[in-house]
Motif scaffolding. Sequence first.
Motif, mmCIF file in Angstrom:
data_model
loop_
_atom_site.group_PDB
_atom_site.id
_atom_site.type_symbol
_atom_site.label_atom_id
_atom_site.label_comp_id
_atom_site.label_asym_id
_atom_site.label_seq_id
_atom_site.Cartn_x
_atom_site.Cartn_y
_atom_site.Cartn_z
ATOM 1 N N THR A 20 34.767 41.184 32.044
ATOM 2 C CA THR A 20 36.217 41.018 31.892
ATOM 3 C C THR A 20 36.640 39.603 32.270
ATOM 4 O O THR A 20 37.479 38.985 31.595
ATOM 5 C CB THR A 20 36.964 42.037 32.777
ATOM 6 O OG1 THR A 20 36.618 43.363 32.369
ATOM 7 C CG2 THR A 20 38.478 41.858 32.658
ATOM 8 N N ARG A 21 36.049 39.071 33.326
ATOM 9 C CA ARG A 21 36.377 37.711 33.772
ATOM 10 C C ARG A 21 36.034 36.686 32.683
ATOM 11 O O ARG A 21 36.819 35.775 32.399
ATOM 12 C CB ARG A 21 35.614 37.400 35.062
ATOM 13 C CG ARG A 21 35.914 36.025 35.639
ATOM 14 C CD ARG A 21 35.067 35.774 36.882
ATOM 15 N NE ARG A 21 35.422 36.678 37.963
ATOM 16 C CZ ARG A 21 34.609 37.602 38.485
ATOM 17 N NH1 ARG A 21 33.369 37.725 38.014
ATOM 18 N NH2 ARG A 21 35.010 38.380 39.460
ATOM 19 N N GLU A 34 35.682 37.272 29.438
ATOM 20 C CA GLU A 34 36.564 37.495 28.285
ATOM 21 C C GLU A 34 37.940 36.873 28.524
ATOM 22 O O GLU A 34 38.491 36.195 27.648
ATOM 23 C CB GLU A 34 36.697 38.993 28.010
ATOM 24 C CG GLU A 34 35.447 39.625 27.442
ATOM 25 C CD GLU A 34 35.583 41.112 27.240
ATOM 26 O OE1 GLU A 34 34.886 41.661 26.364
ATOM 27 O OE2 GLU A 34 36.391 41.754 27.969
ATOM 28 N N GLU A 35 38.491 37.103 29.704
ATOM 29 C CA GLU A 35 39.822 36.559 30.014
ATOM 30 C C GLU A 35 39.810 35.039 30.083
ATOM 31 O O GLU A 35 40.821 34.386 29.771
ATOM 32 C CB GLU A 35 40.329 37.151 31.330
ATOM 33 C CG GLU A 35 40.662 38.638 31.222
ATOM 34 C CD GLU A 35 41.122 39.240 32.544
ATOM 35 O OE1 GLU A 35 40.952 38.567 33.601
ATOM 36 O OE2 GLU A 35 41.633 40.368 32.531
ATOM 37 N N SER A 62 35.596 38.823 22.614
ATOM 38 C CA SER A 62 35.213 40.120 23.152
ATOM 39 C C SER A 62 33.693 40.204 23.285
ATOM 40 O O SER A 62 32.957 39.684 22.449
ATOM 41 C CB SER A 62 35.716 41.236 22.240
ATOM 42 O OG SER A 62 35.180 42.485 22.636
ATOM 43 N N ARG A 73 35.683 32.739 22.957
ATOM 44 C CA ARG A 73 36.771 32.946 21.997
ATOM 45 C C ARG A 73 36.881 31.770 21.019
ATOM 46 O O ARG A 73 36.893 30.610 21.413
ATOM 47 C CB ARG A 73 38.108 33.122 22.722
ATOM 48 C CG ARG A 73 39.274 33.526 21.803
ATOM 49 C CD ARG A 73 40.572 33.592 22.565
ATOM 50 N NE ARG A 73 40.460 34.504 23.697
ATOM 51 C CZ ARG A 73 40.854 34.211 24.934
ATOM 52 N NH1 ARG A 73 41.370 33.016 25.203
ATOM 53 N NH2 ARG A 73 40.708 35.094 25.903
#
Length: 303
Positions: free
Chosen positions: A86-87, A89-90, A174, A95
């Motif tokens: 999650t870290r 991805e954020e 993702s 991306r």
Amino acid sequence: MYIAIDFDGTLTAKDTTELIAKVGYEDERRRTKLVPWELIVDSYLHDLEEFRDNWEKEPAQNGEDAGTRLLRYYKELEVVEKKSITRIEEAGVFRGITNVESALDIAARSTEFRPFAIDVLEAITKCERFQVQIVSVSWSGQFIRSSIKRESAAVEPEIISNELTVRSSTSTGSMTSLTPCAVRYRPRSDSQLYTSHDKLDFILKWTNGIHNWQSDGMYIGDSTGDLKPLITARWGIMIGDSTSLITALQKLGYTIVPYSQIASSTDEKVVYKLESWNQLLLYGPVKSILENCVLSFDISEKN
């Protein structure tokens, strides 16, 4: 015979996570906008240490022996791995990378394999009596495939692994996709690969249950991230010298025996230790099956 093989540290000489991460930092314009990779790693290590400290303070569950508690520890490490994903991805590390498959192909050129690993992989994938899977918690099955292809175009193993999500050749950021093979053997609709327990879940879907795995399955791994499939396979095989894996196996009551002694061992709770990949062709069930397999691969060359 089913043969499941870990990738990082097992087939490869060292972990390749950083090689995949570098894909997100390759472009200088992107790099200046991203959280430094070192900080992301530090955060992960902090979470891991905090999890361990809290675990030591937590009492055992009712009726839980030391071995059961140890296996639960490695299963519940999933929360640390999920938080790390999650870290990343954020932070947008992956991306908006255009032609991300090509970028992963380039990164794969730096993968270093253990001696004889690709030779053995080529031999067993050519024999119809083996069903072979690479089973990995890696972030990119494409990276694994490219790394192997670079060494041998003849090797095309199936890969059960996570995958970066890509749309029109551009990564979305993702990290919750799976390779096509992993999708096929997904035990649940929300399954991902974070821990050794997850690896076993996918393996059992592939082998159609625990009976086939325990009677005709071989697993080869190098770390505690391989613990659960190692101790449930008929032939659990470790490679390398991971002290944490050796300690965990001993706490669970397993004896570690040199792979060269596989024919003479009678201990039921045993994990065999490979000193080199070519030993797989010199001793044990793989050697016996290959001797009766029609191959264009000359095993004697590896003796």
